[in-house]
Design an enzyme around this catalytic site. Structure first.
Site, short mmCIF file in Angstrom:
data_model
loop_
_atom_site.label_atom_id
_atom_site.label_comp_id
_atom_site.label_asym_id
_atom_site.label_seq_id
_atom_site.Cartn_x
_atom_site.Cartn_y
_atom_site.Cartn_z
N LYS A 54 55.59 13.16 -16.59
CA LYS A 54 55.74 14.53 -17.09
C LYS A 54 55.15 14.64 -18.50
CE LYS A 54 60.35 13.45 -18.85
NZ LYS A 54 61.79 13.56 -18.62
N TYR A 270 52.44 18.26 -51.73
CA TYR A 270 53.25 19.48 -51.76
C TYR A 270 54.67 19.16 -52.20
CZ TYR A 270 49.63 22.02 -49.17
OH TYR A 270 48.47 22.62 -48.78
C1 LIG Z 1 62.15 12.16 -18.35
C2 LIG Z 1 63.04 11.76 -17.26
C3 LIG Z 1 63.15 10.42 -16.89
C4 LIG Z 1 62.50 9.29 -17.66
O1 LIG Z 1 63.29 8.99 -18.79
P1 LIG Z 1 62.90 7.81 -19.80
O2 LIG Z 1 64.00 7.80 -20.79
O3 LIG Z 1 61.60 8.22 -20.42
O4 LIG Z 1 62.77 6.58 -19.01
C5 LIG Z 1 63.92 10.12 -15.78
N1 LIG Z 1 64.57 11.10 -15.09
C6 LIG Z 1 64.48 12.39 -15.44
C7 LIG Z 1 65.23 13.41 -14.66
C8 LIG Z 1 63.73 12.78 -16.53
O5 LIG Z 1 63.68 14.06 -16.88
#
Ligand SMILES: *Cc1c(COP(=O)(O)O)cnc(C)c1O
Length: 377
Positions: A54, A270
Site C-alpha cells: 500500500k 529560520y
Molecule cells: C499496513 C498494514 C499492514 C502492514 O503493517 P506493518 O506494520 O507495516 O507490517 C498489515 N495489515 C494491515 C491491515 C495494514 O493496514
C-alpha cells in the site's frame, strides 16, 4: 519496464523529463528487499505471505517492488482497486487483497472481473454485496478485536457469515489487526477476542503485521501481512532493524551545496534555533521538507557527511538543511551526504532519524516527495 500507475507512483525521474542535476536521490535497493522478504519467509513458516505494498509500497514504488517480489510473494495487499488493476494489467496473476475492501459498487465489479480479494469490514459493505448483480466467491471478513478502527465485533460474526452464506460466498478468511503488537500491552487481549471465533468457525485466518510476525509466532495463520519489515525498518521502538537481520531498502542521499564558517554566537536558519558556541564550519545540504525530510527533525538528528557521522543543526527548511562539519575537515561543496540508509556519505539508520523527529520510518518513507528522483537496482 514502464507501468503506468496514474498519480500514485513517482515517475522514475520524479516527474522530470531529463536527468535532474540537483543532487538529491533516493536509491531503492531491490537486493535488500529480497533479503528482507526472505527474513519474513523464515518467520512465516508455512503461512502464505501478503507483501503489503500500500501507499506506493511505502514510498518505494509499487510497480518496481511488486515486480521484484513477483516470484516470492504469495500475494500483494494494497488499498485502491485502481492500483490492483494496474498490477493485473501488468500481468500479475497472484492474489491481490484490498485491505479496506470496496468503497463503491463499481469496485465490487472489478473485484469479480479481476479476481481480487476484498475485505468486508462494515454493515455498509455487506449491504453493497447484497445489492450487487455479481459477487465474488471469496472474501476476507475483518473483525474488530479491540483496535476499534475497522471490523465487525466478534459477537456479530455469526450473523455476518449467515448473510454471506445466503449470497453463496463460502471462501471466507477471518482477519484482524493489532494495535500494540510492537510493544505496550501486546496482543493478548485482542488474540483473546479473536481466537475463540476462529476456533468456533474453523475458518482460516490472517492476523500478523510485521511486529506480530517477528514477535508472536502464534499469530501466523493461513496468511501473514508484513509491510515495514520488507522495507528494512524495525516495527519496534527499542529494537534496531539491524538486530532483526533487516537491511535498509531506501537510501536517501544528497550532497553539500554550500559551506559557511560561523563565529561563536552566530545562529543558523529560520528562527535561529541553533547558536554556535564557538567558531565552527557548517554544511548546507540539498534536502529539505519539500523532498520529504521531516521538518520536525531537531538539532542533533543523525546524518552522515563524507563518510562520517554528523548531526542536523537548526530548522530544516523547504529545500535545504544544515549539518555540523566541526569534525569533518575533508568536507567540501559536493561532498556526499546520507540522510538515511547507506551511501558514499556514510550510514544513517532511518529509525533513528524518525525517532529524533518524533515519528516513525513508515511516515518518512511515505513522505518521499515526487520531486526526488528515484532509482531502483
Ligand atoms: C499496513 C498494514 C499492514 C502492514 O503493517 P506493518 O506494520 O507495516 O507490517 C498489515 N495489515 C494491515 C491491515 C495494514 O493496514
Amino acid at each position: 519496464m514502464s507501468l503506468s500507475l496514474s498519480g500514485v507512483s513517482p515517475d522514475p525521474q520524479g516527474g522530470f523529463t531529463r536527468p535532474v542535476s540537483r543532487p538529491i536521490r533516493a536509491r531503492i535497493d531491490l537486493n535488500a528487499l529480497h533479503h528482507n522478504f526472505s527474513v519474513a519467509r523464515r518467520h512465516a513458516g508455512s503461512s502464505r505471505i501478503w507483501a503489503v505494498i500500500k501507499a506506493n509500497a511505502y514510498g518505494h514504488g509499487q510497480a518496481q517492488v511488486a515486480r521484484a517480489l513477483q516470484q516470492e510473494a504469495d500475494g500483494f495487499a494494497l488499498l485502491e482497486v485502481e492500483n490492483a488493476l494496474a498490477l493485473r494489467e501488468a500481468g500479475f496473476t497472484q492474489p491481490i487483497l484490498l485491505l479496506e475492501g470496496c468503497f463503491a459498487a463499481e469496485d465490487l465489479q472489478a473485484v469479480v472481473r479481476h479476481d481480487l480479494t476484498a475485505v468486508v469490514h462494515s454493515p455498509e459493505q455487506l449491504a453493497m454485496l447484497e445489492a450487487a448483480p455479481e459477487r465474488p466467491g471469496r472474501l476476507y471478513v475483518k473483525l474488530n478485536s479491540g483496535m476499534n478502527r475497522l471490523g465487525f465485533r466478534p459477537a456479530d460474526l455469526g450473523a455476518v457469515l449467515e448473510r454471506l452464506q445466503q449470497l453463496d460466498i463460502r471462501d471466507v478468511t477471518l482477519m484482524s489487526h493489532f494495535a500494540e503488537a510492537d510493544g505496550g500491552r501486546g496482543i493478548e487481549a485482542q488474540l483473546g477476542a479473536f481466537s475463540p471465533v476462529v476456533r468456533d468457525t474453523g475458518l482460516p485466518f490472517c492476523l500478523a503485521n510485521s511486529a506480530a510476525l517477528l514477535n508472536y509466532p502464534e499469530t501466523r495463520g493461513a496468511w501473514v501481512r508484513p509491510g515495514i519489515m520488507l522495507y528494512g525498518s524495525s516495527p519496534f521502538a527499542d529494537v534496531s532493524a539491524d538486530s532483526l537481520g533487516l537491511r535498509p531498502v531506501m537510501h536517501l542521499e544528497s550532497r553539500l551545496i554550500g559551506i559557511q564558517t560561523l563565529a561563536a554566537g552566530e545562529r543558523v536558519g529560520y528562527g535561529g534555533t541553533f547558536q554556535a558556541e564557538q567558531a565552527m564550519r557548517i554544511g548546507i545540504v540539498a534536502c529539505g521538507y519539500a523532498d520529504g525530510y521531516p521538518r520536525h527533525a531537531p538539532t542533533g538528528t543523525p546524518i552522515a557527511v563524507a563518510g562520517l557521522p554528523s548531526r542536523v543543526l537548526g530548522r530544516v527548511s523547504m529545500d535545504m538543511l544544515v549539518c555540523d562539519l566541526s569534525h569533518i575537515d575533508a568536507a567540501r561543496v559536493g561532498s556526499p551526504v546520507t540522510l538515511w540508509g547507506a551511501g558514499e556519505g556514510g550510514r544513517v539508520d532511518v529509525d533513528q532519524v524518525a525517532t529524533a523527529a518524533g515519528t516513525i520510518s513508515y511516515e518518512l518513507f511515505c513522505a518521499l516527495a515526487p520531486r526526488v528522483p528515484v532509482t531502483w537496482g
